[in-house]
Design an enzyme around this catalytic site. Structure first.
Site, mmCIF file in Angstrom:
data_model
loop_
_atom_site.group_PDB
_atom_site.id
_atom_site.type_symbol
_atom_site.label_atom_id
_atom_site.label_comp_id
_atom_site.label_asym_id
_atom_site.label_seq_id
_atom_site.Cartn_x
_atom_site.Cartn_y
_atom_site.Cartn_z
ATOM 1 N N ILE A 162 7.191 63.306 -37.322
ATOM 2 C CA ILE A 162 8.308 63.770 -38.197
ATOM 3 C C ILE A 162 9.288 65.018 -37.946
ATOM 4 C CG2 ILE A 162 10.137 63.887 -40.334
ATOM 5 C CD1 ILE A 162 8.951 60.973 -40.836
ATOM 6 N N ARG A 242 9.070 62.946 -50.338
ATOM 7 C CA ARG A 242 8.293 62.923 -51.688
ATOM 8 C C ARG A 242 9.329 63.451 -52.652
ATOM 9 N NH1 ARG A 242 8.268 58.333 -49.404
ATOM 10 N NH2 ARG A 242 7.246 57.541 -48.686
ATOM 11 N N ASP A 266 17.388 64.204 -49.622
ATOM 12 C CA ASP A 266 17.433 62.525 -49.430
ATOM 13 C C ASP A 266 16.502 61.863 -50.328
ATOM 14 O OD1 ASP A 266 18.172 60.391 -48.118
ATOM 15 O OD2 ASP A 266 16.045 60.572 -47.106
ATOM 16 N N GLU A 271 13.038 57.870 -58.531
ATOM 17 C CA GLU A 271 13.934 58.043 -58.252
ATOM 18 C C GLU A 271 13.867 55.736 -58.310
ATOM 19 O OE1 GLU A 271 13.141 57.039 -53.687
ATOM 20 O OE2 GLU A 271 13.047 59.053 -53.522
ATOM 21 N N HIS A 289 17.644 58.249 -50.025
ATOM 22 C CA HIS A 289 16.720 57.735 -49.439
ATOM 23 C C HIS A 289 16.657 56.675 -48.637
ATOM 24 C CE1 HIS A 289 11.822 56.743 -50.606
ATOM 25 N NE2 HIS A 289 12.488 57.381 -48.854
ATOM 26 N N SER A 292 14.797 56.120 -42.597
ATOM 27 C CA SER A 292 14.386 55.648 -42.269
ATOM 28 C C SER A 292 15.516 54.429 -41.611
ATOM 29 C CB SER A 292 12.912 54.779 -41.992
ATOM 30 O OG SER A 292 13.182 54.053 -43.354
HETATM 31 C C1 DGY Z 1 8.748 56.268 -45.829
HETATM 32 O O1 DGY Z 1 8.680 55.523 -44.641
HETATM 33 O O2 DGY Z 1 7.719 56.022 -46.314
HETATM 34 C C2 DGY Z 1 9.772 56.046 -46.144
HETATM 35 O O3 DGY Z 1 9.962 56.927 -47.159
HETATM 36 C C3 DGY Z 1 10.565 54.994 -47.159
HETATM 37 O O4 DGY Z 1 10.209 54.525 -48.102
#
Ligand code: DGY
Length: 323
Positions: A162, A242, A266, A271, A289, A292
């Site tokens: 990422i 996170r 995000d 949460e 969040h 994705s």
């Molecule tokens: C992940 O894929 O870890 C994203 O944060 C969604 O939970």
């Protein structure tokens, strides 16, 4: 001869329809139809007898739950790349396989990271609010001045798949890429990015810090007051990983004082019960969040789990196996 019964599985959250259709063809599937976030005790009760447990990052899969579902449970499949919500040691101890969804979400997460970088640097929330609330007095030379991206140092904490997808996009905005990672990347993956062996060393150079390192017990609270104070005055902080990696008190006080220019978040500790002070800060851009959250990505995540479980059932080891 009768076909053998389908294996039992429990789906803790509603998955996108194409994935659920495929799961129903392969498993005798019990579904948490109202899509509520279930506590481990409720999952233990409702998933009894399941050989596969489907979860997401909202479900805590702790040792007690794993023990309760053993010995019928053979695999846990999480619709997430992050796996900090699963006790991997317990899974290992009980001989349970764990699968996740790497790679297929990197582009979508990188898009959200850039959305947060742009909105934090260019004051997206304040700009939207000004127009939406009818408080725009018209164009002015000094209105909503932000931070430009060209030539700015984008410092990425966690240069995995990422992080690298973020770097690719940020280069196109003219940003200089620097990173801190457990290991230095190969020259090919690194490209023109500058590696910092020390996190503090990287923070001292950051115009924009993007947190893309995986969540873990060790990472919790690691972006604390001391580390935030290493950032130059006026830096921007973005978090797509996170929420609990960041110490909310430290970040909020730096945003309130203006030492940190803005943040784009995000993800949040606890949460969806986020620290309420974020809601009233004009210099934060908040998203729920959604890293994705594209149709294609969520379908690809579903397929990755299905293919991985199919492979496991044939005795092969899928590439998305964690344990
Ligand atoms: C992940 O894929 O870890 C994203 O944060 C969604 O939970």
């Amino acid at each position: 001869m009768d076909a053998p019964p389908l294996p039992q599985a429990f789906l803790s959250r509603r998955f996108p329809a194409p994935t659920e259709t495929q799961l129903k063809a392969r498993y005798c599937l019990r579904v948490n139809t109202d899509d509520s976030i279930l506590k481990p005790e409720a999952i233990a009760e409702r998933a009894k007898g399941a050989s596969v447990l489907f979860v997401t990052a909202t479900e805590q899969v702790d040792e007690t739950l794993i023990k309760a579902l053993s010995p019928s449970l053979k695999a846990i499949a999480t619709l997430s790349v992050g796996h900090d919500h699963i006790d991997l040691n317990a899974a290992r101890a009980f001989g349970i396989r764990v699968l996740h969804t790497p790679d297929v979400l990197s582009d979508a997460c990188a898009e959200i990271a850039m959305m947060l970088v742009l909105n934090a640097c260019r004051r997206g929330f304040e700009a939207d609010r000004m127009v939406r609330t009818g408080n725009w007095p018209g164009w002015a030379p000094t209105q909503l001045l932000g931070k430009g991206l060209v030539g700015a140092n984008l410092c990425i904490l966690g240069m995995g798949r990422i992080g690298r997808a973020i770097a690719t996009r940020a280069r196109a905005f003219g940003m200089q890429i620097q990173y801190h990672n457990r290991n230095r990347l190969s020259a090919q993956l690194e490209g023109d990015a500058i590696f910092h062996a020390s996190l503090e060393g990287m923070l001292a150079c950051a115009d924009v810090l993007v947190i893309a390192a995986p969540g873990s017990a060790q990472a919790k609270g690691s972006i604390n007051e001391t580390r935030l104070s290493c950032l130059p005055k006026g830096a921007v902080v973005v978090n797509i990983s996170r929420g609990d990696i960041v110490d909310d008190n430290a970040l909020i006080s730096a945003l309130e004082s203006g030492r940190i220019f803005a943040a784009g978040l995000d993800v949040f500790a606890n949460e969806p019960e986020i620290d309420p002070r974020y809601r009233s800060l004009p210099n934060v851009f908040l998203t729920p969040h959604i890293g994705s959250a594209t149709r294609e990505t969520r379908d690809a995540m579903g397929w990755l789990l299905i293919d991985g479980l199919d492979k496991l059932s044939k005795g092969d080891l899928p590439s998305n196996l964690i344990v």
